[in-house]
Design a protein around this motif. Structure first.
Motif, PDB file in Angstrom:
ATOM      1  N   PHE A 161       0.826  -1.211   0.000  1.00 57.79           N
ATOM      2  CA  PHE A 161       0.000   0.000   0.000  1.00 57.79           C
ATOM      3  C   PHE A 161       0.862   1.264   0.000  1.00 57.79           C
ATOM      4  CE2 PHE A 161      -3.337   2.851   1.854  1.00 57.79           C
ATOM      5  CZ  PHE A 161      -4.277   2.636   0.865  1.00 57.79           C
ATOM      6  N   GLU A 162       2.123   1.129   0.386  1.00 56.81           N
ATOM      7  CA  GLU A 162       3.015   2.284   0.501  1.00 56.81           C
ATOM      8  C   GLU A 162       3.270   2.975  -0.832  1.00 56.81           C
ATOM      9  OE1 GLU A 162       3.344  -0.527   1.963  1.00 56.81           O
ATOM     10  OE2 GLU A 162       3.837  -0.228   4.066  1.00 56.81           O
ATOM     11  N   ILE A 163       3.067   2.266  -1.950  1.00 52.08           N
ATOM     12  CA  ILE A 163       3.357   2.906  -3.231  1.00 52.08           C
ATOM     13  C   ILE A 163       2.167   3.702  -3.748  1.00 52.08           C
ATOM     14  CG2 ILE A 163       5.142   1.280  -3.962  1.00 52.08           C
ATOM     15  CD1 ILE A 163       2.977   0.065  -5.807  1.00 52.08           C
ATOM     16  N   LEU A 164       1.057   3.707  -2.989  1.00 50.25           N
ATOM     17  CA  LEU A 164      -0.128   4.448  -3.446  1.00 50.25           C
ATOM     18  C   LEU A 164       0.154   5.926  -3.764  1.00 50.25           C
ATOM     19  CD1 LEU A 164      -3.254   4.353  -3.941  1.00 50.25           C
ATOM     20  CD2 LEU A 164      -3.452   5.291  -1.661  1.00 50.25           C
ATOM     21  N   LEU A 198      10.715   6.703  -0.103  1.00 49.01           N
ATOM     22  CA  LEU A 198      10.570   5.246  -0.059  1.00 49.01           C
ATOM     23  C   LEU A 198      11.932   4.564   0.015  1.00 49.01           C
ATOM     24  CD1 LEU A 198       7.733   4.607  -2.683  1.00 49.01           C
ATOM     25  CD2 LEU A 198       7.564   4.456  -0.209  1.00 49.01           C
ATOM     26  N   PHE A 199      12.913   5.111  -0.732  1.00 47.12           N
ATOM     27  CA  PHE A 199      14.270   4.544  -0.689  1.00 47.12           C
ATOM     28  C   PHE A 199      14.841   4.668   0.719  1.00 47.12           C
ATOM     29  CE2 PHE A 199      15.630   5.038  -5.416  1.00 47.12           C
ATOM     30  CZ  PHE A 199      14.742   4.036  -5.732  1.00 47.12           C
ATOM     31  N   LYS A 200      14.619   5.823   1.322  1.00 48.36           N
ATOM     32  CA  LYS A 200      15.151   6.094   2.649  1.00 48.36           C
ATOM     33  C   LYS A 200      14.561   5.107   3.654  1.00 48.36           C
ATOM     34  CE  LYS A 200      16.002  10.581   3.648  1.00 48.36           C
ATOM     35  NZ  LYS A 200      15.521  11.942   3.987  1.00 48.36           N
ATOM     36  N   ILE A 249       9.487  -1.538  -7.269  1.00 49.39           N
ATOM     37  CA  ILE A 249       8.250  -1.182  -7.976  1.00 49.39           C
ATOM     38  C   ILE A 249       8.203   0.325  -8.210  1.00 49.39           C
ATOM     39  CG2 ILE A 249       5.732  -1.061  -7.828  1.00 49.39           C
ATOM     40  CD1 ILE A 249       5.697  -3.669  -6.366  1.00 49.39           C
ATOM     41  N   ALA A 250       8.516   1.078  -7.158  1.00 51.04           N
ATOM     42  CA  ALA A 250       8.466   2.536  -7.276  1.00 51.04           C
ATOM     43  C   ALA A 250       9.450   3.039  -8.334  1.00 51.04           C
ATOM     44  CB  ALA A 250       8.762   3.179  -5.928  1.00 51.04           C
TER      45      ALA A 250
END
Lengths: 172, 192
Positions: free
Chosen positions: A83-86, A106-108, A119-120
């Protein structure tokens, strides 16, 4: 897959340098000239990035985004999509610098080689900002009626995002 | 468009935090965004300089032109409304080639020239022509071979395989471009 991916860049650089060598251009001088042109790019980029990091961080960290799109959660968990990539998916067609800011976050948090990070990365790399391109290109020649272009552009974005998720999940 | 969205982000985020009581979080976020922004610029900048340098060699040696010429043949099929040999095709080709190699800022001037040139073929000056829409679809689906910024960002976060995403990106971008072009064809035929 990784091997092929790792070979693309060295081969490309080799081809470019060899071709330049054959054409007898000043390889090093040209390189420096090109590298120098990154300065104006960075100075125009910085204010946009700063503004977007401010806006996106407030929007995503406050939790309002998750709350807004919480109805999508069952669909995401059914397909085992993090869900984090929403935020990435929602923001991708709107602004390039904002998704870059999200990608950075997200990388951090999860690392670039995690499922979420990969995915991101693929989403960022395989699609472009539809709204920005439409505004800039149509605005430059005074087009007011954009007809069906927005729908087709968004459709292409969705196909890109979905295939990015499927391809990455298959690979990892 | 972007202006309204940006304002909405900040207003909704801060108001939401007043309700949830997370106001310290937002305070930190506002104060720390400068640090995040400058960190990111320093991460991206050197890699961008590197690629712009290498691509400058490719453009001076005429390698980018060779690619663009090869592409024009294919483009006449994608843009049936543009007469053969029209200058807009070469601008479109240059734009696509620059995009492929992750040269966003080199691509934009070509793209604007291409739009200008397509406007000369357009009968209704305030309405987007079919070729313009097709060109924008090609552009927004982002035909990238080397996503330089992402690779550099991955390297900065110590990725073991920073370039592992290149092939997946190429596949995903091809699929989205093809899907966009097909839908564009279907709609434009229906309207006719």
């Amino acid at each position: 897959m990784t091997l092929i991916s790792n070979m693309i860049i060295p081969i490309l650089v080799l081809i470019i340098i060899i071709h330049g060598f054959i054409k007898r251009i000043d390889l090093y001088d040209e390189f420096v000239k090109g590298a120098k042109s990154s300065f104006p790019m960075i100075t125009t980029m910085f204010p946009c990035l700063l503004g977007m990091i401010l806006g996106v961080n407030i929007f995503t960290k406050s939790g309002v985004l998750d709350w807004f799109f919480s109805f999508l959660k069952p669909i995401f968990s059914y397909w085992k999509i993090p869900f984090e990539i929403l935020p990435m998916i929602v923001m991708r067609p709107i602004s390039g610098s904002s998704t870059l800011a999200i990608l950075n976050g997200l990388f951090k948090k999860y690392g670039p080689d995690s499922l979420i990070g990969t995915i991101a990365s693929v989403i960022q790399g395989s699609t472009d900002t539809t709204f920005y391109v439409l505004t800039l290109y149509f605005g430059s020649i005074g087009i007011k009626k954009i007809r069906y272009s927005l729908y087709v552009g968004l459709f292409a974005d969705i196909v890109g995002i979905v295939s990015a998720i499927i391809i990455t999940s298959m690979l990892l | 468009m972007v202006n309204k969205i940006w304002g909405f982000f900040i207003i909704s985020g801060i108001v939401f935090c007043f309700f949830t009581g997370n106001i310290k979080l937002i305070n930190d976020e506002i104060l720390n965004c400068t640090k995040s922004a400058i960190d990111m610029i320093f991460k991206i900048f050197p890699v961008m300089a590197l690629w712009l340098g290498i691509m400058q060699i490719a453009s001076s040696s005429g390698l980018l032109n060779i690619f663009a010429n090869k592409l024009s043949i294919l483009l006449t099929k994608i843009f049936p409304d543009i007469p053969y040999g029209h200058e807009s095709l070469s601008f479109i080709a240059s734009n696509i080639v620059a995009n492929m190699f992750g040269l966003g800022n080199a691509a934009t001037p070509f793209g604007l020239k291409a739009m200008e040139s397509l406007q000369t073929l357009n009968n209704k000056k305030d309405t987007a022509s079919r070729s313009m829409i097709t060109f924008l679809v090609l552009n927004t689906s982002g035909v990238t071979i080397i996503p330089t910024t992402i690779i550099s960002l991955r390297m900065m976060y110590k990725s073991i395989t920073p370039t592992a995403i290149v092939l997946p990106c190429i596949i995903a971008t091809s699929l989205s471009t093809i899907a966009g072009l097909i839908l564009d064809r279907i709609i434009s035929r229906r309207i006719k």
